[in-house]
Design a protein around this motif. Structure first.
Motif, PDB file in Angstrom:
ATOM      1  N   THR A   4      34.868 -17.918  25.204  1.00 45.00           N
ATOM      2  CA  THR A   4      36.275 -17.521  24.730  1.00 45.00           C
ATOM      3  C   THR A   4      36.907 -16.199  24.693  1.00 45.00           C
ATOM      4  O   THR A   4      36.447 -15.598  25.716  1.00 45.00           O
ATOM      5  CB  THR A   4      35.640 -16.806  23.043  1.00 45.00           C
ATOM      6  N   GLU A   5      38.720 -16.962  24.720  1.00 44.39           N
ATOM      7  CA  GLU A   5      39.476 -15.788  25.934  1.00 44.39           C
ATOM      8  C   GLU A   5      39.320 -14.757  24.867  1.00 44.39           C
ATOM      9  O   GLU A   5      39.325 -15.587  23.497  1.00 44.39           O
ATOM     10  CB  GLU A   5      40.275 -16.486  26.211  1.00 44.39           C
ATOM     11  N   ARG A  49      40.404 -25.649  18.700  1.00 42.68           N
ATOM     12  CA  ARG A  49      40.564 -24.659  19.672  1.00 42.68           C
ATOM     13  C   ARG A  49      40.062 -23.073  19.671  1.00 42.68           C
ATOM     14  O   ARG A  49      40.271 -22.023  20.707  1.00 42.68           O
ATOM     15  CB  ARG A  49      41.884 -24.901  20.706  1.00 42.68           C
ATOM     16  N   GLY A  50      40.130 -22.616  18.751  1.00 41.78           N
ATOM     17  CA  GLY A  50      40.612 -21.018  18.600  1.00 41.78           C
ATOM     18  C   GLY A  50      41.756 -20.096  18.643  1.00 41.78           C
ATOM     19  O   GLY A  50      41.720 -19.127  18.829  1.00 41.78           O
ATOM     20  N   THR A  66      43.628 -15.400  21.250  1.00 41.51           N
ATOM     21  CA  THR A  66      42.353 -15.973  21.832  1.00 41.51           C
ATOM     22  C   THR A  66      42.666 -17.689  21.343  1.00 41.51           C
ATOM     23  O   THR A  66      42.715 -18.234  21.583  1.00 41.51           O
ATOM     24  CB  THR A  66      41.187 -15.929  19.751  1.00 41.51           C
ATOM     25  N   HIS A  68      39.052 -20.914  22.931  1.00 41.95           N
ATOM     26  CA  HIS A  68      38.151 -21.856  23.402  1.00 41.95           C
ATOM     27  C   HIS A  68      37.952 -21.834  24.813  1.00 41.95           C
ATOM     28  O   HIS A  68      39.527 -22.941  24.376  1.00 41.95           O
ATOM     29  CB  HIS A  68      37.157 -22.569  22.183  1.00 41.95           C
ATOM     30  N   HIS A  75      39.644 -21.984  32.178  1.00 40.17           N
ATOM     31  CA  HIS A  75      40.944 -21.728  31.313  1.00 40.17           C
ATOM     32  C   HIS A  75      41.638 -21.310  32.809  1.00 40.17           C
ATOM     33  O   HIS A  75      42.978 -21.181  33.029  1.00 40.17           O
ATOM     34  CB  HIS A  75      39.944 -19.821  30.915  1.00 40.17           C
ATOM     35  N   HIS A 104      36.200 -12.913  28.595  1.00 38.57           N
ATOM     36  CA  HIS A 104      35.842 -13.942  28.134  1.00 38.57           C
ATOM     37  C   HIS A 104      34.143 -13.275  28.033  1.00 38.57           C
ATOM     38  O   HIS A 104      34.019 -12.694  28.479  1.00 38.57           O
ATOM     39  CB  HIS A 104      35.855 -15.219  29.645  1.00 38.57           C
ATOM     40  N   TRP A 109      31.904 -19.633  20.734  1.00 39.20           N
ATOM     41  CA  TRP A 109      33.655 -19.927  20.758  1.00 39.20           C
ATOM     42  C   TRP A 109      33.065 -19.744  19.621  1.00 39.20           C
ATOM     43  O   TRP A 109      33.058 -20.113  18.366  1.00 39.20           O
ATOM     44  CB  TRP A 109      33.003 -22.222  20.225  1.00 39.20           C
ATOM     45  N   LEU A 110      33.982 -18.369  19.477  1.00 45.22           N
ATOM     46  CA  LEU A 110      33.662 -17.460  18.640  1.00 45.22           C
ATOM     47  C   LEU A 110      34.702 -17.998  16.969  1.00 45.22           C
ATOM     48  O   LEU A 110      34.240 -17.127  16.045  1.00 45.22           O
ATOM     49  CB  LEU A 110      34.419 -15.931  19.230  1.00 45.22           C
ATOM     50  N   ASN A 112      35.147 -20.924  15.714  1.00 45.19           N
ATOM     51  CA  ASN A 112      34.656 -21.802  14.948  1.00 45.19           C
ATOM     52  C   ASN A 112      34.833 -21.509  13.382  1.00 45.19           C
ATOM     53  O   ASN A 112      33.909 -20.989  13.107  1.00 45.19           O
ATOM     54  CB  ASN A 112      33.878 -22.462  15.757  1.00 45.19           C
TER      55      ASN A 112
END
Length: 223
Positions: A4-5, A49-50, A66, A68, A75, A104, A109-110, A112
């Motif tokens: 996760t960015e 994709r978050g 943010t 994913h 990325h 990151h 995937w924070l 979701n």
């Protein structure tokens, strides 16, 4: 490895304007199109994709972007793409780009959506808290063991909002690890009530001895 960015932007005018939000949205449309062509395994929709923009409650000039990704490398390909290099500088009319920082989170995937009926994901929450805690690298495994013992206390208090957590990948100090804890809330006030709950004392007594430093902020989704 799913990552996760988390990227922090600073509004040039001291506050996030509607024009800045629209410029960000237009840049994300370009990213939407790029990922559809170059990262077809990622979900097609932004929520999947978050991808979201949050504004900090404590300092409205600070925004959190943010997303994913399948990996940090993926990325990186986007960051170096002609498409990103074309749209990113244009955001300089609205953000102080030289102050941008990002890192990151590993293996998650924070943002979701929850598959459990009644649970409220981070993207759906009125407010989210982001707590960054540094601990000694040598204590990571011990911390993880203790965290597993007490995380349920926070999860029970926060219900129906989700608690999500992960470790930062990029290190600022080889001797330290950074644990990022996020949680959805109906309001900042509800989060503040956690420290007054009867279960908080046990929760804090287990985790506080590991803490080297800590930062916690609240955010509201604006895009």
């Amino acid at each position: 490895m799913a990552v996760t960015e988390l990227a922090w932007l600073t509004a040039a005018s001291g506050v996030l304007t509607n024009e800045a939000k629209e410029a960000t949205n237009q840049a994300l449309i370009v990213q939407d199109e790029w990922t559809a062509l170059n990262a077809p395994d990622l979900p097609k929709d932004r929520d999947g994709r978050g991808v979201a923009l949050f504004q900090q409650v404590e300092d409205p000039a600070i925004c959190l972007l943010t997303a994913h990704w399948d990996s940090v490398a993926q990325h990186g390909v986007w960051l170096e793409s002609p498409e990103n290099k074309k749209v990113f500088p244009g955001l300089g009319d609205y953000y102080e780009l030289e102050k941008t920082s990002l890192f990151h989170l590993e293996n998650i995937w924070l943002f979701n959506s929850s598959r459990v009926p009644g649970e409220i994901s981070l993207l759906e929450s009125p407010v989210i808290s982001v707590r960054k805690t540094t601990i000694l690298a040598e204590k990571r495994q011990e911390f993880e063991k203790q965290w597993e013992e007490v995380k349920g206390l926070l999860e029970d208090f926060a219900k129906p909002y989700l608690v999500k957590f992960a470790w930062r990948i990029e290190k600022t100090d080889p001797g330290l690890e950074e644990f990022v804890l996020t949680c959805g809330w109906p309001s900042v006030e509800r989060h503040q009530e956690w420290a007054k709950d009867t279960s908080f004392e046990k929760y804090a007594s287990v985790l506080l001895p590991f803490r080297q430093s800590q930062d916690v902020k609240h955010y509201q989704r604006v895009l």
